[in-house]
Design an enzyme around this catalytic site. Structure first.
Site, short mmCIF file in Angstrom:
data_model
loop_
_atom_site.label_atom_id
_atom_site.label_comp_id
_atom_site.label_asym_id
_atom_site.label_seq_id
_atom_site.Cartn_x
_atom_site.Cartn_y
_atom_site.Cartn_z
N ALA A 1 -24.09 28.03 64.55
CA ALA A 1 -24.56 27.33 65.75
C ALA A 1 -26.04 27.59 65.98
O ALA A 1 -26.81 26.66 66.25
CB ALA A 1 -23.74 27.77 66.97
N TYR A 2 -26.44 28.84 65.86
CA TYR A 2 -27.85 29.19 66.05
C TYR A 2 -28.71 28.47 65.02
O TYR A 2 -29.73 27.86 65.35
CB TYR A 2 -28.03 30.70 65.94
CG TYR A 2 -29.42 31.17 66.24
CD1 TYR A 2 -29.86 31.29 67.55
CD2 TYR A 2 -30.30 31.50 65.22
CE1 TYR A 2 -31.15 31.72 67.85
CE2 TYR A 2 -31.59 31.95 65.48
CZ TYR A 2 -32.00 32.05 66.81
OH TYR A 2 -33.28 32.47 67.08
N SER A 3 -28.30 28.52 63.74
CA SER A 3 -29.08 27.89 62.68
C SER A 3 -29.20 26.39 62.89
O SER A 3 -30.29 25.80 62.77
CB SER A 3 -28.43 28.18 61.32
OG SER A 3 -28.38 29.56 61.05
N SER B 1 -28.83 24.68 65.71
CA SER B 1 -29.62 24.36 66.90
C SER B 1 -31.11 24.46 66.62
O SER B 1 -31.91 23.62 67.07
CB SER B 1 -29.24 25.29 68.07
OG SER B 1 -29.67 26.62 67.85
N LYS B 2 -31.51 25.46 65.85
CA LYS B 2 -32.93 25.64 65.54
C LYS B 2 -33.43 24.60 64.53
O LYS B 2 -34.59 24.18 64.60
CB LYS B 2 -33.18 27.06 65.03
CG LYS B 2 -32.92 28.13 66.08
CD LYS B 2 -33.75 27.93 67.35
CE LYS B 2 -33.60 29.08 68.32
NZ LYS B 2 -34.45 28.93 69.53
#
Length: 250
Positions: free
Chosen positions: A156-158, A160-161
């Site tokens: 999710a973090y990857s 989103s970025k």
């Protein structure tokens, strides 16, 4: 520390109560800007404003970047307080959890997207019109090297970025004929409070990929963002700036 020429500029910094956002606020204030801090933590915002008060004009608004109505209200308040908005630094973000895709909680996925990606869409959508009035602005988005490489167990973090990088490129092209510049920074591991939400195993994985063998500091990212907020950053838009200790390969 060299000072940039930001006299008379008016900045909104999301996630400004701590970490990278707070350090960036220090740098902009020391260079002559007026600053409004946005965060969802009212207590942390009040403490941050008190800590920064001696450096220059600083105020704060409790803003949830994932809620567009909250962002609109914050934009009106900040513009009213400062007399306009010239600079936007999108530093608000959350890490989510470290789990494989097959186990990733649906609600956490949505929360990470809503803050890290949709939140930046919200702030850009709401604040660009204020910059357009004077045909001048600088927008700096904080993404991550994870948005380029894709870190395992951090989907999710990857994602989103990666979306932040694409949004920056898209908006930069949209505004290229104006006086507004839009760029993005991709840090590797920066020593901030966000690391409290990341497992030691994940931190070890990320550090092992950094040739310098260390985390970056908030002062280092503030120095880069400060220049990106200046009038000297004039022929660069839709660009990706690395702050990765040598990890970035493209």
């Amino acid at each position: 520390m060299n000072q940039l020429d930001l006299d008379g500029k008016r900045a909104v910094i999301t996630g400004g109560a701590r970490g990278m956002g707070f350090a960036i606020a220090q740098r902009l204030l020391d260079s002559g800007a007026a600053v409004t801090l946005w965060d969802i933590n009212a207590g942390a915002l009040a403490r941050a404003e008190t800590a920064l008060a001696g450096r220059g004009p600083v105020g704060h608004d409790v803003v949830d970047v994932s809620d567009y109505a909250s962002v609109e209200a914050g934009a009106q308040a900040a513009a009213g307080r400062m007399g306009g908005i010239d600079l936007l630094v999108n530093s608000a973000g959350i890490a989510g959890v470290n789990l494989p895709v097959t186990d990733y909680p649906l609600d956490t996925w949505a929360a990470v997207m809503n803050v890290n990606l949709t939140g930046i869409f919200h702030t850009c959508r709401a604040l660009v019109p204020y910059m357009a009035r004077a045909d001048y602005g600088r927008i700096v988005n904080i993404a991550s090297i994870a948005g380029k490489d894709g870190n395992p167990n951090a989907s999710a973090y990857s994602v989103s970025k990666a979306g932040v990088i694409a949004l920056t490129k898209s908006l930069g092209k949209e505004l290229a004929q104006s006086g507004i510049r839009v760029n993005v920074v991709c840090p590797a591991v920066i020593r901030t409070e966000m690391l409290e939400d990341v497992t030691e195993e994940q931190i070890g994985y990320m550090l092992a990929k950094i040739p310098m063998g260390r985390m970056g500091t908030v002062e280092e990212i503030a120095a880069m963002v400060g220049w990106m907020c200046s009038a000297e950053c004039s022929y660069t838009t839709g660009a990706v700036f690395d702050l990765s200790g040598g990890r970035a390969t493209y």
